[in-house]
Design an enzyme around this catalytic site. Sequence first.
Site, PDB file in Angstrom:
ATOM      1  N   TYR A 156      -8.001 -11.762 -10.780  1.00 34.35           N
ATOM      2  CA  TYR A 156      -7.762 -10.359 -10.416  1.00 34.35           C
ATOM      3  C   TYR A 156      -7.488 -10.237  -8.919  1.00 34.35           C
ATOM      4  O   TYR A 156      -6.576  -9.510  -8.500  1.00 34.35           O
ATOM      5  CB  TYR A 156      -8.974  -9.527 -10.808  1.00 34.35           C
ATOM      6  CG  TYR A 156      -8.804  -8.035 -10.645  1.00 34.35           C
ATOM      7  CD1 TYR A 156      -8.218  -7.267 -11.640  1.00 34.35           C
ATOM      8  CD2 TYR A 156      -9.260  -7.383  -9.497  1.00 34.35           C
ATOM      9  CE1 TYR A 156      -8.069  -5.899 -11.506  1.00 34.35           C
ATOM     10  CE2 TYR A 156      -9.119  -6.014  -9.349  1.00 34.35           C
ATOM     11  CZ  TYR A 156      -8.530  -5.274 -10.354  1.00 34.35           C
ATOM     12  OH  TYR A 156      -8.388  -3.910 -10.207  1.00 34.35           O
ATOM     13  N   LYS A 160      -4.003  -8.762  -7.232  1.00 33.23           N
ATOM     14  CA  LYS A 160      -3.960  -7.548  -6.413  1.00 33.23           C
ATOM     15  C   LYS A 160      -3.518  -7.838  -4.980  1.00 33.23           C
ATOM     16  O   LYS A 160      -2.875  -6.992  -4.334  1.00 33.23           O
ATOM     17  CB  LYS A 160      -5.319  -6.852  -6.434  1.00 33.23           C
ATOM     18  CG  LYS A 160      -5.672  -6.266  -7.805  1.00 33.23           C
ATOM     19  CD  LYS A 160      -4.634  -5.258  -8.289  1.00 33.23           C
ATOM     20  CE  LYS A 160      -5.044  -4.573  -9.576  1.00 33.23           C
ATOM     21  NZ  LYS A 160      -4.073  -3.540 -10.011  1.00 33.23           N
TER      22      LYS A 160
END
Length: 255
Positions: A156, A160
């Site tokens: 993640y 991002k």
Amino acid sequence: MALTLSDRVVIITGAGSGIGRAAALQAAAAGAHVVVADLNEHAANETVELITQAGGGASVSAGNVADQAAVDRIVADATTHGQLGGLVNNAGVMDLFAGAAETDDATWERCIRVNLTAPFLLVRAVLPHLLEAGTGSIVNIASEAGIRGAAAGAAYTASKHGVVGLTKNTAYTYGKRGIRSNAVLPGGVETNIMSSIDQSKINQDGLGAIGPVHQTAVRNAKPDEIAALVTFLLADEAINVNGAIVPSDGGWSAG
């Protein structure tokens, strides 16, 4: 201040719930026709119903935004409703809070595909329409994990950080041609993103490692609070804002 989004079409992904739904409602209230893109067609239809009940304009274009064919169809659908003027890349999935050594290929590939490749596909697909018009606003929903290493797992976090890079490059490359690209970085938000993973498989060691950092957050935000910033960045009133990476985290990133 009344925001100006009239006479344009805005695509919002993941708009069946959470930040996406709140942004769709606010963008429609500001005058945009909102294309509600979501994997869950039922949830997307609910968002459209809420918008139309409030007197706004919206339509559903359901599909998996990590798939090129779905992206092409969503953008084609949007152009049937008028001049495409905005894109909000909001759809995303969580990882299992594991570090690189404990992250399996499937988790890595899913996070990168949904959180980073999908926004890239959509940005690439809308840019010809925005460039032809000479104006347009792209808002990418990144995360605190886009600027720090202790907000989520490796997959993640990497996805991002990539969204932040995509945002900046798009802003720099196309800014002189009337295209704005900005990113919003929420901290904790009251959404259902945790339902995107099997929570029984969360890496407890990884979660424990970042737990103290999460405890410094002020509070979890409401989706409407994030959506207000998204809608501003879409609107004409933010004409001088381009390439901004804007935390919306109650001051969490200031610590």
